[in-house]
Design a protein around this motif. Structure first.
Motif, short mmCIF file in Angstrom:
data_model
loop_
_atom_site.label_atom_id
_atom_site.label_comp_id
_atom_site.label_asym_id
_atom_site.label_seq_id
_atom_site.Cartn_x
_atom_site.Cartn_y
_atom_site.Cartn_z
N ASP A 70 0.84 -1.20 0.00
CA ASP A 70 0.00 0.00 0.00
C ASP A 70 0.88 1.25 0.00
N LYS A 71 0.53 2.24 -0.79
CA LYS A 71 1.32 3.45 -0.89
C LYS A 71 0.68 4.56 -0.06
N ASP A 72 1.24 4.77 1.10
CA ASP A 72 0.74 5.84 1.97
C ASP A 72 1.93 6.48 2.67
N PRO A 73 2.48 7.59 2.13
CA PRO A 73 3.67 8.22 2.70
C PRO A 73 3.48 8.70 4.13
N THR A 74 2.24 8.86 4.54
CA THR A 74 2.00 9.32 5.90
C THR A 74 2.08 8.18 6.91
N LYS A 75 2.10 6.93 6.41
CA LYS A 75 2.16 5.77 7.29
C LYS A 75 3.29 4.83 6.83
N PRO A 76 4.55 5.16 7.20
CA PRO A 76 5.69 4.37 6.72
C PRO A 76 5.77 2.96 7.30
N ASP A 77 5.17 2.73 8.46
CA ASP A 77 5.22 1.40 9.05
C ASP A 77 4.26 0.47 8.31
N CYS A 78 4.68 -0.78 8.11
CA CYS A 78 3.87 -1.70 7.32
C CYS A 78 4.33 -3.13 7.57
N THR A 79 3.68 -4.08 6.95
CA THR A 79 4.03 -5.49 7.09
C THR A 79 4.24 -6.14 5.73
N LEU A 80 5.10 -7.17 5.73
CA LEU A 80 5.36 -7.99 4.55
C LEU A 80 5.14 -9.45 4.91
N GLN A 81 4.74 -10.24 3.94
CA GLN A 81 4.57 -11.68 4.15
C GLN A 81 5.21 -12.42 2.99
N SER A 82 6.18 -13.31 3.28
CA SER A 82 6.84 -14.06 2.21
C SER A 82 5.86 -15.03 1.58
N THR A 83 6.07 -15.29 0.30
CA THR A 83 5.25 -16.26 -0.42
C THR A 83 6.03 -17.52 -0.73
N ASP A 84 7.26 -17.63 -0.20
CA ASP A 84 8.05 -18.84 -0.42
C ASP A 84 7.75 -19.84 0.70
N SER A 85 8.52 -20.93 0.74
CA SER A 85 8.24 -22.02 1.67
C SER A 85 8.44 -21.66 3.13
N THR A 86 9.17 -20.57 3.43
CA THR A 86 9.45 -20.22 4.82
C THR A 86 8.26 -19.58 5.51
N GLU A 87 7.39 -18.94 4.75
CA GLU A 87 6.21 -18.26 5.30
C GLU A 87 6.58 -17.26 6.39
N LEU A 88 7.72 -16.59 6.23
CA LEU A 88 8.15 -15.61 7.21
C LEU A 88 7.32 -14.33 7.13
N GLY A 89 7.18 -13.68 8.27
CA GLY A 89 6.50 -12.39 8.32
C GLY A 89 7.49 -11.29 8.66
#
Length: 250
Positions: A70-89
């Motif tokens: 999501d592109k929101d310069p006012t909210k730099p904090d965000c989350t990512l989720q891997s799509t590979d086998s590790t399923e890391l967050g």
């Protein structure tokens, strides 16, 4: 262009988140990627003694974070989720302003326990958000942290994935990032002209193999610091191969 990166134990909040036909000289080993990096996996996350109730309450009050896509310069904090086998967050938090911001990324296992903490300094406040991308077509996502944005593209700190660990492999500046069928990473600068650099990873270090420049319909290799790593012994043979790669022709 070195930038300091420190990888330390995560503290505690459980959340998901290429001898060379060098055009100008002999083949040489690429210098080590800039930026010191250490890495360590941490045990299952627990609240350390330094985490006070007030700190916990402040983090909880921030509410759920939006995806980094999501592109929101006012909210730099965000989350990512891997799509590979590790399923890391990944939980991404930005502090500071201007060119001296600090980005901290907490990596968590699928069960929510802490896996790794990554800190990158001197990050422009208005730089794009970090992203995950399998840059070498090995089935694992690399972590790409944008540092600055310029006319040639975005400068990234590149963290290479080995196992469940991410190691700072180096930096590159590019407008686009693609991978080839033979496992190379290709970056493309928009100025001057169309310049494509092919990279490989060696012991978690980002190594430049060669650079091809395209002018109109003509493609030529203009730099080849590590041509021998590609398996080609002549510049002409390498040029025929790499200039025909879809990363350039498409």
């Amino acid at each position: 262009m070195g930038r300091n990166s420190a990888v330390c134990f995560a503290f505690a909040v459980t959340m998901t988140v290429a001898g060379c036909d060098n055009v100008s000289g002999l083949d040489t080993d690429a210098s080590k990627a800039s930026g010191p990096s250490t890495s360590s996996a941490s045990p299952a996350a627990t609240l350390p003694a330094i985490m006070t109730p007030a700190m916990t309450a402040t983090i909880a009050a921030s509410g759920p974070l939006s995806p980094c896509t999501d592109k929101d310069p006012t909210k730099p904090d965000c989350t990512l989720q891997s799509t590979d086998s590790t399923e890391l967050g990944f939980t991404v938090r930005h502090t500071g302003t201007g060119r001296n911001g600090t980005l901290t990324i907490e990596v968590t296992n699928p069960d929510g326990t802490a896996a790794q903490s990554i800190t990158e300094s001197k990050v422009e406040a208005d730089a794009p958000r970090p992203k995950l991308l399998d840059t070498d077509a090995d089935g694992r996502d690399e972590l790409l942290i944008p540092l600055t944005v310029g006319p040639g593209g975005t400068e990234y700190a590149v963290y290479h994935a080995t196992g469940t660990e991410f190691t700072r492999a180096g930096e590159f500046t590019t407008a686009t990032i693609t991978s080839t069928s033979d496992g190379y990473t290709v970056t493309a600068a928009t100025v001057p002209g169309h310049t494509y650099t092919f990279w490989t990873y060696d012991s978690d270090k980002l190594i430049p193999l060669l650079t091809a420049e395209v002018t109109n319909t003509e493609c030529a290799i203009t730099k080849a610091p590590n041509l021998s790593r590609t398996g080609f012994t002549t510049l002409s043979a390498a040029q025929s191969h790499f200039c025909a790669d879809p990363a350039i022709t498409n």
